[in-house]
Design an enzyme around this catalytic site. Structure first.
Site, PDB file in Angstrom:
ATOM      1  N   ASN A 133      12.567 -21.339 -58.673  1.00 57.37           N
ATOM      2  CA  ASN A 133      13.623 -22.133 -58.026  1.00 57.37           C
ATOM      3  C   ASN A 133      14.273 -21.371 -56.881  1.00 57.37           C
ATOM      4  O   ASN A 133      14.655 -21.973 -55.878  1.00 57.37           O
ATOM      5  CB  ASN A 133      14.656 -22.591 -59.063  1.00 57.37           C
ATOM      6  N   HIS A 139      19.812 -27.073 -65.276  1.00 56.75           N
ATOM      7  CA  HIS A 139      19.630 -27.124 -66.733  1.00 56.75           C
ATOM      8  C   HIS A 139      18.337 -27.892 -67.041  1.00 56.75           C
ATOM      9  O   HIS A 139      18.157 -29.009 -66.537  1.00 56.75           O
ATOM     10  CB  HIS A 139      20.839 -27.830 -67.342  1.00 56.75           C
TER      11      HIS A 139
HETATM   12  C1  GRF Z   1      14.701 -23.466 -64.840  1.00 62.45           C
HETATM   13  O1  GRF Z   1      13.790 -24.239 -65.528  1.00 62.45           O
HETATM   14  C2  GRF Z   1      16.109 -23.909 -65.104  1.00 62.45           C
HETATM   15  O2  GRF Z   1      16.186 -25.236 -65.519  1.00 62.45           O
HETATM   16  C3  GRF Z   1      16.557 -22.984 -66.209  1.00 62.45           C
HETATM   17  O3  GRF Z   1      15.917 -21.763 -65.934  1.00 62.45           O
HETATM   18  C4  GRF Z   1      14.667 -22.024 -65.333  1.00 62.45           C
HETATM   19  C5  GRF Z   1      14.414 -21.049 -64.230  1.00 62.45           C
HETATM   20  O4  GRF Z   1      13.101 -21.223 -63.750  1.00 62.45           O
HETATM   21  N1  GRF Z   1      17.992 -22.851 -66.248  1.00 62.45           N
HETATM   22  P1  GRF Z   1      12.518 -20.376 -62.554  1.00 62.45           P
HETATM   23  O5  GRF Z   1      12.787 -18.926 -62.902  1.00 62.45           O
HETATM   24  O6  GRF Z   1      13.234 -20.786 -61.318  1.00 62.45           O
HETATM   25  O7  GRF Z   1      11.050 -20.688 -62.486  1.00 62.45           O
END
Ligand code: GRF
Length: 234
Positions: free
Chosen positions: A17, A118
């Site tokens: 992300n 989330h």
């Molecule tokens: C995401 O799926 C978010 O919903 C949760 O932590 C995860 C982080 O994923 N809070 P990434 O590290 O960005 O792949």
């Protein structure tokens, strides 16, 4: 002036992300924003590797070090909030895989300026159910992180799950919702296959929420987010 963003993450995720936010800023999908620091509470978060690749400042804000010194979680939250405010002049904190509960000692620096991603669908406030776009109702998934939240939806035969971007308040997983990304569950889904599709949605809704914030289009009124269309809040 561009809004200054801090992204907080941990070693439980992959930093995908963070990467999505970086790309959205680079391609101009998210305007008026810059990442000024990426923080992890542990040194081995893959998100830090990604951040360094793009030459963003990184900080490892180690909680265990605090606890060993006899300091409290509240002190940790206070110091982290103060650092982001005073040293990095942060306007928006984005929790993209941050696993620690955020207390009022942090939030007092950033009221309605901390957004969380989330991996479950959440309603506004403490309601138990959420009404899907198609009219069906599913239980809100609270208090579970990453794979556990995805597994919960599968184990309970939800027709649809998804992810939610919301403002953080002192009440865990009850803050005002900015955007949701619904993801239908397919008959042969595993945690991995379902989570992969959820992440694809996350990579769209998180930058979108950041964009709305940075363009001044979000307002919180009576526990709900109002998104402005044009220049007026409806
Ligand atoms: C995401 O799926 C978010 O919903 C949760 O932590 C995860 C982080 O994923 N809070 P990434 O590290 O960005 O792949």
């Amino acid at each position: 002036m561009k809004k200054k963003i801090a992204v907080l993450l941990s070693n439980k995720g992959t930093g995908s992300n963070l990467e999505a936010i970086i790309r959205s800023i680079k391609t101009g999908r998210v305007k008026n924003a810059e990442i000024v620091v990426v923080v992890s509470n542990e040194s081995d978060a893959y998100g830090l590797v990604r951040a360094r690749k793009y030459k963003f400042p990184t900080v490892i804000f180690d909680l265990s070090h605090y606890l060993r010194e006899g300091k409290t979680r509240f002190q940790y939250d206070h110091d982290l909030g103060k650092m982001l405010k005073d040293e990095y002049h942060v306007d928006l904190v984005v929790l993209a895989g941050w696993m620690l509960i955020v207390s009022k000692y942090f939030l007092r620096y950033f009221s309605n300026k901390v957004i969380n991603l989330h991996p479950g669908l959440l309603p506004d406030g403490k309601k138990k159910w959420i009404t899907l776009v198609g009219g069906e109702k599913v239980l809100a998934i609270r208090g579970l992180h990453t794979n556990h939240a995805v597994k919960y939806a599968l184990d309970h035969n939800f027709p649809v799950t998804g992810s939610t971007v919301h403002f953080i308040t002192e009440k865990v997983d009850e803050g005002p919702v900015i955007l949701r990304g619904e993801v239908p569950i397919l008959p042969r889904d595993t945690v991995d296959s379902l989570y992969a599709r959820m992440k694809k949605r996350e990579h769209l809704i998180l930058p979108e929420a950041i964009s709305l914030f940075c363009e001044g289009k979000l307002m919180v009124r009576r526990g709900k987010v109002i998104i402005s269309k044009g220049t007026h809040f409806l």
